[in-house]
Design a protein around this motif. Structure first.
Motif, PDB file in Angstrom:
ATOM      1  N   PHE A 120      42.276  70.625  45.266  1.00  0.00           N
ATOM      2  CA  PHE A 120      41.745  69.326  44.827  1.00  0.00           C
ATOM      3  C   PHE A 120      42.633  68.758  43.735  1.00  0.00           C
ATOM      4  O   PHE A 120      43.015  69.451  42.799  1.00  0.00           O
ATOM      5  N   ASP A 121      42.927  67.469  43.881  1.00  0.00           N
ATOM      6  CA  ASP A 121      43.641  66.742  42.823  1.00  0.00           C
ATOM      7  C   ASP A 121      43.020  65.344  42.772  1.00  0.00           C
ATOM      8  O   ASP A 121      42.575  64.831  43.798  1.00  0.00           O
ATOM      9  N   ARG A 122      43.009  64.746  41.589  1.00  0.00           N
ATOM     10  CA  ARG A 122      42.438  63.372  41.543  1.00  0.00           C
ATOM     11  C   ARG A 122      43.326  62.433  42.354  1.00  0.00           C
ATOM     12  O   ARG A 122      42.889  61.388  42.792  1.00  0.00           O
ATOM     13  N   VAL A 137      46.064  62.014  47.824  1.00  0.00           N
ATOM     14  CA  VAL A 137      47.215  62.004  48.741  1.00  0.00           C
ATOM     15  C   VAL A 137      48.126  63.194  48.426  1.00  0.00           C
ATOM     16  O   VAL A 137      48.624  63.876  49.324  1.00  0.00           O
ATOM     17  N   ARG A 138      48.288  63.447  47.151  1.00  0.00           N
ATOM     18  CA  ARG A 138      49.129  64.574  46.725  1.00  0.00           C
ATOM     19  C   ARG A 138      48.532  65.907  47.196  1.00  0.00           C
ATOM     20  O   ARG A 138      49.242  66.774  47.710  1.00  0.00           O
ATOM     21  N   ALA A 139      47.210  66.026  47.048  1.00  0.00           N
ATOM     22  CA  ALA A 139      46.557  67.278  47.469  1.00  0.00           C
ATOM     23  C   ALA A 139      46.684  67.461  48.981  1.00  0.00           C
ATOM     24  O   ALA A 139      46.943  68.571  49.468  1.00  0.00           O
ATOM     25  N   GLY A 155      46.026  68.310  34.599  1.00  0.00           N
ATOM     26  CA  GLY A 155      46.185  67.721  33.274  1.00  0.00           C
ATOM     27  C   GLY A 155      47.629  67.452  32.925  1.00  0.00           C
ATOM     28  O   GLY A 155      48.538  67.840  33.660  1.00  0.00           O
ATOM     29  N   ALA A 156      47.794  66.796  31.773  1.00  0.00           N
ATOM     30  CA  ALA A 156      49.141  66.423  31.340  1.00  0.00           C
ATOM     31  C   ALA A 156      49.941  67.662  30.984  1.00  0.00           C
ATOM     32  O   ALA A 156      49.393  68.646  30.487  1.00  0.00           O
ATOM     33  N   ASN A 157      51.232  67.619  31.275  1.00  0.00           N
ATOM     34  CA  ASN A 157      52.116  68.711  30.840  1.00  0.00           C
ATOM     35  C   ASN A 157      53.006  68.219  29.692  1.00  0.00           C
ATOM     36  O   ASN A 157      53.036  67.023  29.397  1.00  0.00           O
ATOM     37  N   ARG A 167      36.699  68.036  30.601  1.00  0.00           N
ATOM     38  CA  ARG A 167      35.338  67.452  30.597  1.00  0.00           C
ATOM     39  C   ARG A 167      35.010  66.829  31.949  1.00  0.00           C
ATOM     40  O   ARG A 167      33.862  66.818  32.381  1.00  0.00           O
ATOM     41  N   ASP A 168      36.013  66.304  32.589  1.00  0.00           N
ATOM     42  CA  ASP A 168      35.813  65.697  33.914  1.00  0.00           C
ATOM     43  C   ASP A 168      35.585  66.791  34.972  1.00  0.00           C
ATOM     44  O   ASP A 168      34.707  66.663  35.841  1.00  0.00           O
ATOM     45  N   ILE A 169      36.340  67.869  34.873  1.00  0.00           N
ATOM     46  CA  ILE A 169      36.371  68.866  35.964  1.00  0.00           C
ATOM     47  C   ILE A 169      35.209  69.862  35.913  1.00  0.00           C
ATOM     48  O   ILE A 169      34.568  70.140  36.940  1.00  0.00           O
TER      49      ILE A 169
HETATM   50  P1  NAD Z   1      51.764  67.874  36.533  1.00  0.00           P
HETATM   51  O1  NAD Z   1      51.769  66.576  35.797  1.00  0.00           O
HETATM   52  O2  NAD Z   1      52.887  68.194  37.418  1.00  0.00           O
HETATM   53  O3  NAD Z   1      50.434  67.974  37.395  1.00  0.00           O
HETATM   54  C1  NAD Z   1      49.163  67.734  36.860  1.00  0.00           C
HETATM   55  C2  NAD Z   1      48.249  67.410  38.020  1.00  0.00           C
HETATM   56  O4  NAD Z   1      46.912  67.329  37.512  1.00  0.00           O
HETATM   57  C3  NAD Z   1      48.564  66.058  38.680  1.00  0.00           C
HETATM   58  O5  NAD Z   1      48.719  66.249  40.066  1.00  0.00           O
HETATM   59  C4  NAD Z   1      47.341  65.196  38.363  1.00  0.00           C
HETATM   60  O6  NAD Z   1      47.025  64.270  39.386  1.00  0.00           O
HETATM   61  C5  NAD Z   1      46.261  66.268  38.212  1.00  0.00           C
HETATM   62  N1  NAD Z   1      45.101  65.830  37.429  1.00  0.00           N
HETATM   63  C6  NAD Z   1      45.115  65.224  36.233  1.00  0.00           C
HETATM   64  N2  NAD Z   1      43.846  64.974  35.836  1.00  0.00           N
HETATM   65  C7  NAD Z   1      43.024  65.453  36.810  1.00  0.00           C
HETATM   66  C8  NAD Z   1      41.630  65.515  36.975  1.00  0.00           C
HETATM   67  N3  NAD Z   1      40.806  65.023  36.040  1.00  0.00           N
HETATM   68  N4  NAD Z   1      41.142  66.072  38.100  1.00  0.00           N
HETATM   69  C9  NAD Z   1      41.951  66.570  39.051  1.00  0.00           C
HETATM   70  N5  NAD Z   1      43.306  66.549  38.934  1.00  0.00           N
HETATM   71  C10 NAD Z   1      43.834  65.988  37.830  1.00  0.00           C
HETATM   72  O7  NAD Z   1      51.577  69.013  35.410  1.00  0.00           O
HETATM   73  P2  NAD Z   1      51.928  70.571  35.585  1.00  0.00           P
HETATM   74  O8  NAD Z   1      53.338  70.781  35.187  1.00  0.00           O
HETATM   75  O9  NAD Z   1      51.454  71.022  36.903  1.00  0.00           O
HETATM   76  O10 NAD Z   1      51.027  71.201  34.411  1.00  0.00           O
HETATM   77  C11 NAD Z   1      49.620  71.279  34.540  1.00  0.00           C
HETATM   78  C12 NAD Z   1      49.035  71.911  33.279  1.00  0.00           C
HETATM   79  O11 NAD Z   1      49.436  73.283  33.202  1.00  0.00           O
HETATM   80  C13 NAD Z   1      49.542  71.262  31.976  1.00  0.00           C
HETATM   81  O12 NAD Z   1      48.481  71.151  31.051  1.00  0.00           O
HETATM   82  C14 NAD Z   1      50.574  72.246  31.491  1.00  0.00           C
HETATM   83  O13 NAD Z   1      50.806  72.164  30.101  1.00  0.00           O
HETATM   84  C15 NAD Z   1      49.925  73.551  31.890  1.00  0.00           C
HETATM   85  N6  NAD Z   1      50.788  74.732  31.909  1.00  0.00           N
HETATM   86  C16 NAD Z   1      50.277  75.864  31.406  1.00  0.00           C
HETATM   87  C17 NAD Z   1      51.028  77.025  31.377  1.00  0.00           C
HETATM   88  C18 NAD Z   1      50.423  78.275  30.797  1.00  0.00           C
HETATM   89  O14 NAD Z   1      51.116  79.272  30.545  1.00  0.00           O
HETATM   90  N7  NAD Z   1      49.122  78.287  30.569  1.00  0.00           N
HETATM   91  C19 NAD Z   1      52.345  77.016  31.882  1.00  0.00           C
HETATM   92  C20 NAD Z   1      52.827  75.838  32.418  1.00  0.00           C
HETATM   93  C21 NAD Z   1      52.054  74.684  32.409  1.00  0.00           C
END
Ligand code: NAD
Length: 307
Positions: free
Chosen positions: A31-33, A36-38, A77-79, A98-100
């Motif tokens: 699931f992704d918001r 299309v990507r999912a 979430g944001a990276n 909070r959304d998920i």
């Molecule tokens: P990304 O931007 O490539 O992907 C994030 C995805 O989350 C996007 O596809 C977006 O559409 C989706 N999304 C955003 N809000 C959403 C919601 N409310 N419901 C469903 N989907 C939603 O980012 P990424 O590089 O894949 O990183 C994702 C997260 O993982 C980041 O917070 C990043 O910092 C974290 N991360 C953690 C570690 C760790 O060691 N814990 C390592 C790497 C990245």
């Protein structure tokens, strides 16, 4: 076993690939918001079924489709962008959690579901996910410093020319800039680090130790600078955690979960099995490490209070 992955960006996609390639689960729902990507991720990875394990992979249009999942991985979430810290993501990603979480809880069995949190800043997101889900702390598990510990083990492995599998070494505390290398408990095989250095005549002076700590702390920043994000290492860590839970392996992993005493989530070595975190262990700490861990707890708590 059915597993749901929420968030199919760099990390979620790599996690899905890693899980698919082990054959540990028979069904994965993505699931992704961005639906299309999912859908694209499910199609692409689904085609790989012809070459290895036949895992049923579907994209979910709504959270109803995650029903029946025993484990939910949150990688949404944001990276970090180059120059950003994990803490810079706090407000944006708190809203994502909070959304998920309420939607996940409305569509899974609260008596059994395990939530694996990957979203940064990791420890605060674990605390928030735990609050919102109402699940026992043992079943809201952050990958924590599993990745940082893997980075440390790899660096030491190259230093001593020994397999990383034979290095027992932990990074503890925050999955972030204040994480703590636990020098006091490192063993190569069953041999404590200092004894190993003596017997092999391969010294590890303080200056080298500080350089190693710096490399562990900066690994993510360097990777993000070079390729925009990190995904392979964390995907391997999530897959390892999943394997430990699914097979009830009871291995010791540095995961993050909320401690009953302090109400703070941070990484400590813990025995992990089918029901999540079974026992959190107290490693041998140098006085400096003990103080550094208290500092981690303060930082995490402060960040939590800010959301
Ligand atoms: P990304 O931007 O490539 O992907 C994030 C995805 O989350 C996007 O596809 C977006 O559409 C989706 N999304 C955003 N809000 C959403 C919601 N409310 N419901 C469903 N989907 C939603 O980012 P990424 O590089 O894949 O990183 C994702 C997260 O993982 C980041 O917070 C990043 O910092 C974290 N991360 C953690 C570690 C760790 O060691 N814990 C390592 C790497 C990245």
């Amino acid at each position: 076993m059915k597993v749901a992955i929420i968030g199919l960006g760099s990390v979620g996609s790599a996690v899905a690939t890693a899980i698919k390639n082990t054959g540990l689960v028979h069904e994965m729902v993505l699931f992704d918001r961005d639906g299309v990507r999912a859908m694209a991720a499910a199609a692409d990875l689904g085609h790989a079924s012809a070459f290895s394990f036949d895992v049923k992979i579907t994209a979910a249009n709504s959270y109803r489709e995650i029903r029946g999942s025993e484990i939910v991985v949150i990688a949404a979430g944001a990276n970090q962008k180059p120059g950003q810290t994990r803490t810079d993501l706090l407000a944006a990603n708190a809203d994502v959690i909070r959304d998920i979480i309420p939607r996940v809880m409305a569509n899974t069995d609260p008596k059994t579901v395990k939530i694996i949190v990957v979203t940064n800043p990791l420890d605060v997101m674990v605390m928030l996910a735990r609050d919102l889900s109402g699940l026992p702390a043992a079943r809201v598990i952050g990958t924590g410093t599993m990745l940082d510990s893997a980075r440390l083990r790899t660096i030491l492995a190259r230093q001593f020319d020994v397999s990383p599998m034979s290095i027992n070494a932990y990074v503890l505390g925050e999955h972030g800039d204040s994480s703590v290398v636990n020098w006091g408990s490192i063993c190569i095989g069953a041999i404590p680090l200092n004894d190993f250095c003596k017997s092999t005549k391969l010294p590890l002076p303080q200056t080298t130790r500080r350089t190693i700590e710096h490399r562990v702390h900066n690994a993510a920043y360097e990777i993000i600078q070079g390729r925009g994000a990190t995904w392979d290492g964390i995907a391997a860590a999530v897959n390892d955690l999943l394997r430990c839970i699914i097979n009830d392996e009871k291995r010791i992993l540095t995961v993050s979960c909320v401690a009953t005493k302090t109400n703070v989530a941070m990484s400590r070595p813990a025995i992990v099995g089918h029901d999540g975190v079974i026992t959190v262990l107290t490693p041998r700490l140098l006085p400096m490490e003990s103080r550094a861990l208290q500092n981690c707890a303060r930082i995490i708590k402060k960040n939590y209070n800010n959301i």
